[in-house]
Scaffold this motif. Sequence first.
Motif, PDB file in Angstrom:
ATOM      1  N   ALA A  48      14.855  -2.008   4.784  1.00  0.00           N
ATOM      2  CA  ALA A  48      14.793  -2.437   6.176  1.00  0.00           C
ATOM      3  C   ALA A  48      13.842  -1.602   7.028  1.00  0.00           C
ATOM      4  CB  ALA A  48      16.194  -2.452   6.784  1.00  0.00           C
ATOM      5  N   PRO A  49      13.875  -0.249   6.959  1.00  0.00           N
ATOM      6  CA  PRO A  49      12.930   0.534   7.764  1.00  0.00           C
ATOM      7  C   PRO A  49      11.473   0.224   7.437  1.00  0.00           C
ATOM      8  CG  PRO A  49      14.725   1.930   7.006  1.00  0.00           C
ATOM      9  CD  PRO A  49      14.859   0.631   6.280  1.00  0.00           C
ATOM     10  N   GLY A  50      11.196  -0.120   6.172  1.00  0.00           N
ATOM     11  CA  GLY A  50       9.833  -0.480   5.798  1.00  0.00           C
ATOM     12  C   GLY A  50       9.385  -1.761   6.470  1.00  0.00           C
ATOM     13  N   ILE A  51      10.282  -2.733   6.563  1.00  0.00           N
ATOM     14  CA  ILE A  51       9.958  -3.980   7.247  1.00  0.00           C
ATOM     15  C   ILE A  51       9.683  -3.712   8.722  1.00  0.00           C
ATOM     16  CG2 ILE A  51      10.904  -6.209   7.980  1.00  0.00           C
ATOM     17  CD1 ILE A  51      12.381  -6.305   5.310  1.00  0.00           C
ATOM     18  N   ALA A  52      10.503  -2.876   9.321  1.00  0.00           N
ATOM     19  CA  ALA A  52      10.291  -2.534  10.731  1.00  0.00           C
ATOM     20  C   ALA A  52       8.962  -1.817  10.924  1.00  0.00           C
ATOM     21  CB  ALA A  52      11.441  -1.669  11.232  1.00  0.00           C
ATOM     22  N   GLU A  53       8.593  -0.944   9.987  1.00  0.00           N
ATOM     23  CA  GLU A  53       7.329  -0.213  10.079  1.00  0.00           C
ATOM     24  C   GLU A  53       6.138  -1.167  10.036  1.00  0.00           C
ATOM     25  OE1 GLU A  53       4.696   2.933  10.419  1.00  0.00           O
ATOM     26  OE2 GLU A  53       6.875   2.906  10.693  1.00  0.00           O
ATOM     27  N   ASN A  97      -7.324   9.893   6.281  1.00  0.00           N
ATOM     28  CA  ASN A  97      -6.873   9.446   4.962  1.00  0.00           C
ATOM     29  C   ASN A  97      -5.444   8.901   4.970  1.00  0.00           C
ATOM     30  OD1 ASN A  97      -7.762   9.035   2.307  1.00  0.00           O
ATOM     31  ND2 ASN A  97      -6.594  10.779   1.559  1.00  0.00           N
ATOM     32  N   ALA A  98      -5.047   8.343   6.099  1.00  0.00           N
ATOM     33  CA  ALA A  98      -3.726   7.710   6.197  1.00  0.00           C
ATOM     34  C   ALA A  98      -3.715   6.432   5.368  1.00  0.00           C
ATOM     35  CB  ALA A  98      -3.413   7.399   7.655  1.00  0.00           C
ATOM     36  N   PRO A  99      -2.543   6.067   4.836  1.00  0.00           N
ATOM     37  CA  PRO A  99      -2.471   4.844   4.020  1.00  0.00           C
ATOM     38  C   PRO A  99      -2.955   3.628   4.798  1.00  0.00           C
ATOM     39  CG  PRO A  99      -0.459   6.132   3.841  1.00  0.00           C
ATOM     40  CD  PRO A  99      -1.254   6.753   4.939  1.00  0.00           C
ATOM     41  N   GLY A 100      -3.694   2.766   4.114  1.00  0.00           N
ATOM     42  CA  GLY A 100      -4.220   1.567   4.749  1.00  0.00           C
ATOM     43  C   GLY A 100      -3.202   0.452   4.820  1.00  0.00           C
ATOM     44  N   ALA A 101      -3.621  -0.659   5.401  1.00  0.00           N
ATOM     45  CA  ALA A 101      -2.743  -1.811   5.550  1.00  0.00           C
ATOM     46  C   ALA A 101      -2.480  -2.472   4.201  1.00  0.00           C
ATOM     47  CB  ALA A 101      -3.386  -2.817   6.502  1.00  0.00           C
ATOM     48  N   PRO A 102      -1.301  -3.065   4.004  1.00  0.00           N
ATOM     49  CA  PRO A 102      -1.050  -3.823   2.781  1.00  0.00           C
ATOM     50  C   PRO A 102      -2.105  -4.916   2.616  1.00  0.00           C
ATOM     51  CG  PRO A 102       0.976  -3.535   4.031  1.00  0.00           C
ATOM     52  CD  PRO A 102      -0.147  -3.072   4.918  1.00  0.00           C
ATOM     53  N   ALA A 103      -2.609  -5.071   1.391  1.00  0.00           N
ATOM     54  CA  ALA A 103      -3.657  -6.051   1.120  1.00  0.00           C
ATOM     55  C   ALA A 103      -3.230  -6.945  -0.040  1.00  0.00           C
ATOM     56  CB  ALA A 103      -4.976  -5.349   0.805  1.00  0.00           C
ATOM     57  N   PHE A 104      -3.646  -8.199   0.023  1.00  0.00           N
ATOM     58  CA  PHE A 104      -3.193  -9.186  -0.957  1.00  0.00           C
ATOM     59  C   PHE A 104      -4.373 -10.041  -1.426  1.00  0.00           C
ATOM     60  CE2 PHE A 104       0.007  -8.322   2.234  1.00  0.00           C
ATOM     61  CZ  PHE A 104       1.160  -8.056   1.496  1.00  0.00           C
ATOM     62  N   HIS A 117      -0.498  -4.640  11.355  1.00  0.00           N
ATOM     63  CA  HIS A 117       0.779  -4.256  11.946  1.00  0.00           C
ATOM     64  C   HIS A 117       0.815  -4.532  13.440  1.00  0.00           C
ATOM     65  CE1 HIS A 117       3.214  -1.290  14.164  1.00  0.00           C
ATOM     66  NE2 HIS A 117       4.094  -1.415  13.196  1.00  0.00           N
ATOM     67  N   ASP A 118      -0.258  -4.187  14.145  1.00  0.00           N
ATOM     68  CA  ASP A 118      -0.269  -4.343  15.595  1.00  0.00           C
ATOM     69  C   ASP A 118      -0.221  -5.802  16.020  1.00  0.00           C
ATOM     70  OD1 ASP A 118      -0.404  -1.581  15.973  1.00  0.00           O
ATOM     71  OD2 ASP A 118      -2.595  -1.580  15.811  1.00  0.00           O
ATOM     72  N   GLY A 123      -5.035 -10.724   8.504  1.00  0.00           N
ATOM     73  CA  GLY A 123      -6.415 -10.742   8.955  1.00  0.00           C
ATOM     74  C   GLY A 123      -7.353 -10.537   7.796  1.00  0.00           C
ATOM     75  N   PRO A 124      -8.663 -10.578   8.052  1.00  0.00           N
ATOM     76  CA  PRO A 124      -9.644 -10.433   6.976  1.00  0.00           C
ATOM     77  C   PRO A 124      -9.632  -9.036   6.388  1.00  0.00           C
ATOM     78  CG  PRO A 124     -10.726 -10.422   9.108  1.00  0.00           C
ATOM     79  CD  PRO A 124      -9.297 -10.797   9.357  1.00  0.00           C
ATOM     80  N   ASN A 125      -9.812  -8.975   5.079  1.00  0.00           N
ATOM     81  CA  ASN A 125      -9.908  -7.705   4.372  1.00  0.00           C
ATOM     82  C   ASN A 125     -11.337  -7.179   4.473  1.00  0.00           C
ATOM     83  OD1 ASN A 125     -10.553  -6.285   1.531  1.00  0.00           O
ATOM     84  ND2 ASN A 125      -8.406  -5.940   2.036  1.00  0.00           N
ATOM     85  N   ALA A 126     -11.488  -5.860   4.432  1.00  0.00           N
ATOM     86  CA  ALA A 126     -12.818  -5.261   4.521  1.00  0.00           C
ATOM     87  C   ALA A 126     -13.722  -5.717   3.385  1.00  0.00           C
ATOM     88  CB  ALA A 126     -12.708  -3.741   4.515  1.00  0.00           C
ATOM     89  N   ASP A 127     -13.128  -6.109   2.250  1.00  0.00           N
ATOM     90  CA  ASP A 127     -13.914  -6.576   1.107  1.00  0.00           C
ATOM     91  C   ASP A 127     -14.006  -8.093   1.045  1.00  0.00           C
ATOM     92  OD1 ASP A 127     -14.327  -3.999   0.263  1.00  0.00           O
ATOM     93  OD2 ASP A 127     -12.571  -3.982  -1.051  1.00  0.00           O
TER      94      ASP A 127
END
Length: 267
Positions: free
Chosen positions: A102-107, A203-210, A232-233, A238-242
């Motif tokens: 649950a905390p991960g979903i909220a994050e 070097n913070a973790p990036g956004a989940p990518a699929f 997250h915001d 949204g579009p991936n950098a690649d």
Amino acid sequence: MMRESSSQLAGLRKRIARLTANGGFESRRTGGWLASGHASFDAAIGGGLMIGRTHEFFAADALDATSAAAFAALIALRTPGKAPLIWLRTSDAGKRTGHIYAPGIAELGGDPDRLLLVETTDPKMLLACANDAIRCAGSAAVIVESWGKFPLLDLTAGRRLALGARDAGTILLMLRLNAAPAPSVAETRWSVAAAASHALEANAPGAPAFDLELLRWRGGAAPARWRLDWNHDEKAFGPNADEAALSGALLPLPARRAMASHGAAAA
């Protein structure tokens, strides 16, 4: 997050009905599309995932299974309002892909209080619960997660679920993990895989990518591929950098046929 055993599903249905009667959330939508937030992706599939239909997500291994489950959860959490999202899974799937945190979903910007989790002991009970859950008045989405072969989910069972989703105006997301695609009544069928995320500042973790591949679409042509990041915001994909690297794999898809022309016929 609320956890419910399969034997308590009747109580869960009463709770949803009570929330609806008390105005705890907006009435469910009876049509339209559930958009991802990625403009070109949504436009390519006619506006998003069609509400009142079944959509299948396949993953080849445990790593991709986790990504497929995350994608299904995030797209479901984009349903408007506070109507509950019912997530059904076998205990075996839970052991293999991990518990829902649950905390991960909220994050990630989602509201974990909307998730009503039902874990069943076997595929037979999972299918029985799915048939009940898809007809729960007021639910915004139903996710059904299974691991491996699911012989009980034949064309007849799939058609029954599809009719329930259509009649209830609920979107049904089928997580078929470590399973091979088979003929079904699904509106769309997808392959989901984990994609590399891009580190943020310091070097913070990036956004989940699929990585998504559209394997089948009853309303248009397939295949087509996309790479999406979760913002997250914006609480949207949204579009991936690649993404530009995949531009050669993107295939133009025709406009979706009118909703009225779609039935629940088998593949």
